[in-house]
Design a protein around this motif. Structure first.
Motif, mmCIF file in Angstrom:
data_model
loop_
_atom_site.group_PDB
_atom_site.id
_atom_site.type_symbol
_atom_site.label_atom_id
_atom_site.label_comp_id
_atom_site.label_asym_id
_atom_site.label_seq_id
_atom_site.Cartn_x
_atom_site.Cartn_y
_atom_site.Cartn_z
ATOM 1 N N PRO A 1 -34.885 38.475 -50.866
ATOM 2 C CA PRO A 1 -35.049 39.118 -52.170
ATOM 3 C C PRO A 1 -33.886 40.028 -52.543
ATOM 4 O O PRO A 1 -33.337 40.750 -51.702
ATOM 5 C CB PRO A 1 -36.352 39.909 -51.999
ATOM 6 C CG PRO A 1 -37.124 39.125 -50.996
ATOM 7 C CD PRO A 1 -36.104 38.598 -50.032
ATOM 8 N N SER B 1 -40.235 37.215 -51.457
ATOM 9 C CA SER B 1 -39.433 36.588 -52.497
ATOM 10 C C SER B 1 -39.397 37.486 -53.714
ATOM 11 O O SER B 1 -40.131 38.470 -53.811
ATOM 12 C CB SER B 1 -40.011 35.216 -52.855
ATOM 13 O OG SER B 1 -39.224 34.562 -53.839
ATOM 14 N N ASP B 2 -38.532 37.125 -54.654
ATOM 15 C CA ASP B 2 -38.389 37.912 -55.883
ATOM 16 C C ASP B 2 -39.496 37.640 -56.883
ATOM 17 O O ASP B 2 -39.602 38.355 -57.884
ATOM 18 C CB ASP B 2 -37.033 37.605 -56.546
ATOM 19 C CG ASP B 2 -35.862 38.132 -55.738
ATOM 20 O OD1 ASP B 2 -35.909 39.311 -55.336
ATOM 21 O OD2 ASP B 2 -34.914 37.370 -55.492
ATOM 22 N N SER B 3 -40.305 36.606 -56.675
ATOM 23 C CA SER B 3 -41.296 36.264 -57.690
ATOM 24 C C SER B 3 -42.546 35.659 -57.074
ATOM 25 O O SER B 3 -42.531 35.131 -55.950
ATOM 26 C CB SER B 3 -40.706 35.279 -58.702
ATOM 27 O OG SER B 3 -40.526 34.006 -58.111
ATOM 28 N N ASN C 1 -43.562 40.706 -52.107
ATOM 29 C CA ASN C 1 -42.277 41.187 -52.615
ATOM 30 C C ASN C 1 -41.477 41.831 -51.487
ATOM 31 O O ASN C 1 -41.878 41.793 -50.325
ATOM 32 C CB ASN C 1 -42.478 42.137 -53.799
ATOM 33 C CG ASN C 1 -43.160 43.450 -53.394
ATOM 34 O OD1 ASN C 1 -43.446 43.696 -52.212
ATOM 35 N ND2 ASN C 1 -43.438 44.303 -54.370
ATOM 36 N N HIS C 2 -40.362 42.433 -51.819
ATOM 37 C CA HIS C 2 -39.488 42.995 -50.786
ATOM 38 C C HIS C 2 -40.128 44.157 -50.046
ATOM 39 O O HIS C 2 -39.696 44.523 -48.950
ATOM 40 C CB HIS C 2 -38.156 43.435 -51.404
ATOM 41 C CG HIS C 2 -38.252 44.687 -52.227
ATOM 42 N ND1 HIS C 2 -37.853 45.909 -51.763
ATOM 43 C CD2 HIS C 2 -38.727 44.897 -53.479
ATOM 44 C CE1 HIS C 2 -38.053 46.833 -52.687
ATOM 45 N NE2 HIS C 2 -38.581 46.244 -53.746
ATOM 46 N N GLU D 1 -33.832 42.756 -54.233
ATOM 47 C CA GLU D 1 -34.091 44.186 -54.037
ATOM 48 C C GLU D 1 -33.839 44.598 -52.590
ATOM 49 O O GLU D 1 -33.378 45.711 -52.333
ATOM 50 C CB GLU D 1 -35.530 44.529 -54.435
ATOM 51 C CG GLU D 1 -35.785 44.491 -55.929
ATOM 52 C CD GLU D 1 -34.987 45.549 -56.675
ATOM 53 O OE1 GLU D 1 -34.718 46.611 -56.101
ATOM 54 O OE2 GLU D 1 -34.630 45.308 -57.841
#
Length: 555
Positions: free
Chosen positions: A91, A472-474, A481-482, A93
């Motif tokens: 990710p 993941s980013d989505s 998420n991160h 972030e």
């Protein structure tokens, strides 16, 4: 979280086993194996709390620990960082916050206390010398940083630890208290800061309540022949750390039973960290690669093999593509299985062996006879080096799937063995065996023989399951998420539902994952505390006197 002053309850599926009680003979190990069959069913049937968990699928064979302390009880306890390029597909972030991840690595190191075997110059381990020879005396071959105590001490969690006796039985459980497992550090630290710990609690699924809290539907007990008890636990925040298979199973079942809006990616992108194995069998040099089992250190003087892994041959380089990176390590045969080797290894050499030094055949035959007559601590078996490793080549092929079938978790990974990766690994391992003037034996599972004209399926043997709840980013491309928070939908997360283990890792690391998993968990805790305005007190609380590990009360 207990260091932030929060009320913490730890639920452990397995039982508690403390140093001194780990099985160390085949007769003791076999009853402790819980076997998960390809259809997800268990053998023996019913609720069992075996200390070892062997999962067999059509294309994957997985060995892991199941007890208070998890995989740390039976892993090789190696701390090594992955190539930084591994994170380039993680990710965004997280990539922007590498400084905090580095802090996570450092905090993990402070707790796990990895160190190299300190006495190689004065009391050399022949197994590491064998690895050096296998590597062609490469400058990339060095003593491993292993989470092991080599001097008697009281650690920072006030637990007394004895020095490693170099018995090599790390993978069946350290009976001397020298291995720095979670049972020696993170868990007693949590307990000392108020956490409550309960064993033999199996979490089936989780449900979101109307007030925003979480309900954990559990089973407790049932190992005495009676039906397990139903148990319900409620919590403000849930942090899953049941491993790649366990955490994924809980989320899959929660989506199925309780309609949690978890991403369709749950169960996807399962992988095995590019694990591989091979043998350099019956060379001219002594290796001392078998654990002590029930033999005492005094009985085995001169045959010390060291920790399960003593050295790392690092073939990674920033000047070569990430996909070509690998590390190779020397691995002990657990002493409990050593009595089987004197007969099994000669048979394996006939079926899968490739002779690299034909001129020594007569001497090799004599060593085989010696092992057959006198056991694994002499002759051909004593002259055998088991090599294992991990590769980032597998990062593009982490495409296995974990799924529920009739409520049971199954592994579907038809591409677990990649032909190109397998060829690359075999070339390096054969070269190592050539340097040892030994017989190279391929991994029999990854390179099965043809029986009656039918090729057997290729099976990836692994001790490093990763993925299933990847970050993941989505929502569309991952499960968390991160920060480890579970995606609820596009741009939304369950703010108080986390996954904190190897299930969130989206690619092969190409190294032992223990340190990276620990660093990610430390980072998640930092971010969780920051989001809630909590302060984690990282100050050490060591006293002058140490305690031995004691059992926690059952529920």
């Amino acid at each position: 979280m207990s260091r932030a002053g929060k009320a913490v309850c730890v639920l452990e599926q397995g039982k508690e086993v403390v140093p001194g009680d780990y099985p160390n003979t085949l007769a003791e190990v076999l009853p402790e194996i819980k076997l998960t069959l390809p259809d997800g069913s268990l053998w023996p049937q019913g609720f069992t709390y075996g200390f070892y968990d062997l999962t067999v699928s059509k294309n994957v064979l997985l060995w892991k620990g199941c007890g208070l302390g998890g995989g740390s009880l039976v892993n090789s306890s190696i701390s090594i960082k992955p190539d930084k390029r591994v994170f380039e597909s993680w990710p965004v972030e997280l990539q922007r916050d590498m400084e905090r991840l580095e802090e996570g690595f450092q905090r993990a190191v402070d707790v796990l206390c990895p160190e190299q075997y300190p006495d190689q110059s004065t009391k050399p381990l022949t197994k590491f010398k064998a690895l050096q020879k296998a590597s062609g005396y490469s400058t990339g071959c060095n003593l491993a940083f292993t989470n092991t105590t080599f001097r008697d001490r009281v650690n920072d969690q006030n637990i007394h630890q004895s020095a490693c006796v170099l018995c090599g039985d790390c993978n069946t459980g350290c009976n001397y208290g020298a291995k720095n497992t979670l049972l020696m550090n993170y868990l007693p630290d949590a307990k000392q800061h108020g956490a409550e710990i309960f064993c033999k609690v199996w979490v089936s699924d989780i449900k979101e309540l109307d007030d925003g809290k979480w309900q954990l539907n559990c089973k407790y007990g049932g190992d005495d022949g009676t039906p397990p008890h139903d148990l319900v636990v409620t919590a403000d925040i849930v942090m899953l750390g049941a491993g790649s298979l366990g955490s994924t199973e809980i989320l899959l079942r929660s989506r199925e039973k309780n309609s949690l809006a978890i991403s369709d990616m749950c169960g996807q992108r399962f992988g095995t960290d590019g694990d591989f194995f091979g043998l350099s069998y019956n060379g001219p040099d002594e290796v001392n690669g078998c654990g002590f089992a029930n033999h005492t250190p005094k009985d085995m003087k001169g045959k010390e093999c060291g920790p399960c892994i003593t050295g790392v041959w690092d073939l990674r380089s920033m000047s070569t593509p990430l996909s070509q990176g690998m590390v190779i390590e020397d691995i002990n045969f657990p002493g409990a299985f050593a009595p089987l080797l004197s007969a099994l290894l000669p048979a394996a050499s006939v079926i899968w062996g490739q002779e690299t030094s034909p001129s020594d055949i007569e001497k090799k035959l004599l060593r085989i006879l010696e092992s057959l007559a006198e056991g694994p601590y002499v002759g051909a078996t004593q002259h055998t080096l088991m090599l294992g490793g991990m590769s980032t080549y597998g990062s593009r092929d982490q495409n296995g799937q974990l799924k529920l079938s009739d409520g049971r978790l199954c592994i579907d990974f038809p591409d677990a063995i990649d032909a190109d990766h397998n060829s690359q690994v075999k070339a390096v391992l054969r070269h190592a065996a050539t340097n040892m003037k030994a017989t190279y034996i391929e991994d029999p599972l990854a390179n099965p023989s043809v029986i009656k004209g039918n090729a057997m399926p290729k099976v990836e043997a692994t001790i490093h399951p990763l993925g299933g709840c990847i970050m993941s980013d989505s929502y569309e491309t991952g499960v968390v998420n991160h920060k480890g928070q579970v995606w609820l939908g596009p741009s939304k997360v369950y703010s108080n539902l986390y996954v904190t283990d190897g299930a969130i890792i989206p690619t092969s690391l190409g190294v032992n994952p223990l340190l990276t998993i620990s660093a990610l968990a430390e980072r998640i805790c930092m971010l969780l505390a920051a989001d809630h305005g909590w302060t984690i007190k990282y100050t050490k609380t060591k006293t002058s006197a140490g305690a031995t590990v004691k059992r926690v009360p059952e529920w």
